[in-house]
Design a protein around this motif. Sequence first.
Motif, PDB file in Angstrom:
ATOM      1  N   UNK A  30       1.538  -1.019   2.501  1.00 22.19           N
ATOM      2  CA  UNK A  30       0.195  -1.049   3.072  1.00 22.19           C
ATOM      3  C   UNK A  30      -0.162   0.264   3.774  1.00 22.19           C
ATOM      4  N   UNK A  31       0.837   0.964   4.282  1.00 23.04           N
ATOM      5  CA  UNK A  31       0.579   2.220   5.002  1.00 23.04           C
ATOM      6  C   UNK A  31       0.497   3.433   4.075  1.00 23.04           C
ATOM      7  N   UNK A  49      -8.539   9.087   1.690  1.00 24.32           N
ATOM      8  CA  UNK A  49      -8.481   9.124   3.147  1.00 24.32           C
ATOM      9  C   UNK A  49      -8.009   7.800   3.743  1.00 24.32           C
ATOM     10  N   UNK A  50      -8.197   6.705   2.999  1.00 22.41           N
ATOM     11  CA  UNK A  50      -7.806   5.382   3.520  1.00 22.41           C
ATOM     12  C   UNK A  50      -6.468   4.947   2.920  1.00 22.41           C
ATOM     13  N   UNK A  57      -6.244  -0.506   4.230  1.00 17.22           N
ATOM     14  CA  UNK A  57      -7.646  -0.297   4.611  1.00 17.22           C
ATOM     15  C   UNK A  57      -8.573  -0.515   3.413  1.00 17.22           C
ATOM     16  N   UNK A  58      -8.172  -0.060   2.218  1.00 17.92           N
ATOM     17  CA  UNK A  58      -8.985  -0.293   1.025  1.00 17.92           C
ATOM     18  C   UNK A  58      -9.085  -1.783   0.706  1.00 17.92           C
ATOM     19  N   UNK A  59      -7.975  -2.503   0.864  1.00 17.57           N
ATOM     20  CA  UNK A  59      -7.994  -3.941   0.566  1.00 17.57           C
ATOM     21  C   UNK A  59      -8.876  -4.696   1.547  1.00 17.57           C
ATOM     22  N   UNK A  60      -8.914  -4.243   2.818  1.00 18.43           N
ATOM     23  CA  UNK A  60      -9.773  -4.894   3.807  1.00 18.43           C
ATOM     24  C   UNK A  60     -11.242  -4.795   3.413  1.00 18.43           C
TER      25      UNK A  60
END
Length: 266
Positions: free
Chosen positions: A19-20, A27-28, A32-35
């Motif tokens: 995830x990190x 940039x993400x 963050x993209x999945x959110x």
Amino acid sequence: MSSLAELDEMVEQWDRQDDARRIGSRSRTIAEDFALEQPLLMPLPEEPFETGRLFTPRVDRYGQISVRTNRYSVPLRLIGKRVRVILHASHFVVYDQNVEVARHERLIAKGAVRLELDHYLEVLVRKPGAFPGSTALEQARSAGKFTPVHDAWWTQAMKIHGERDGTRALIEVLLLGRHLAHEHVVTGLAADAVALEARKAAQAETEPAPDARALDKPSATVTSLHEWRLAHLPPDTRPLPSVSHYDQLLRRRRTSGSGHREGEAQ
């Protein structure tokens, strides 16, 4: 890795680490993209889709079924019958018609055997001599279902009742596990009053309390070691307590009652 559950935990850990991560020069991070994408996904269907694979093995004379090169136990009353098995990635469920009768974690190694001690209790209570060396008992110990508390109670029961009867008493205790939670039975064993203490522990978590008539019908005959000790105490030779002092209260009550009736007569 010794089990599928351990593998699942490793995969979840890898997912959290991933995830990190950033893909290329974005940039993400992946999390963050999945959110951002998650609210745009279609909802899951209300009725779950069955992903398991169906098998219909026949129960052999040992109370076992064969599922994908491995053998698993089921209740002995099903010997000779065909059962329905829904096989999933990490476990499977066994049904007799539409009633669940067994559930096992799926074995990884080929040719392995998984035996549930509870499935053999009806036979073992009639043949307690086969209990100590049984494979089902060994596997129950390894899984933590047969605890040191069980062993301690069993040892004491054999000292008092003999090896055969003490073992049979333990098996009758294990039969309580079909109607009471495992931790409640262990609490009863530790308190040395199995049927009573186990039911007390169960009632403490479920309100309102069950009908008292239901508690008068235990599911198995269990001999409490505490009751045995009480039966072997020396006779109590102390005199019975006197209640003569309470007679004064009865006389005063009659006197006050008669005065009240005389007042009414006037």
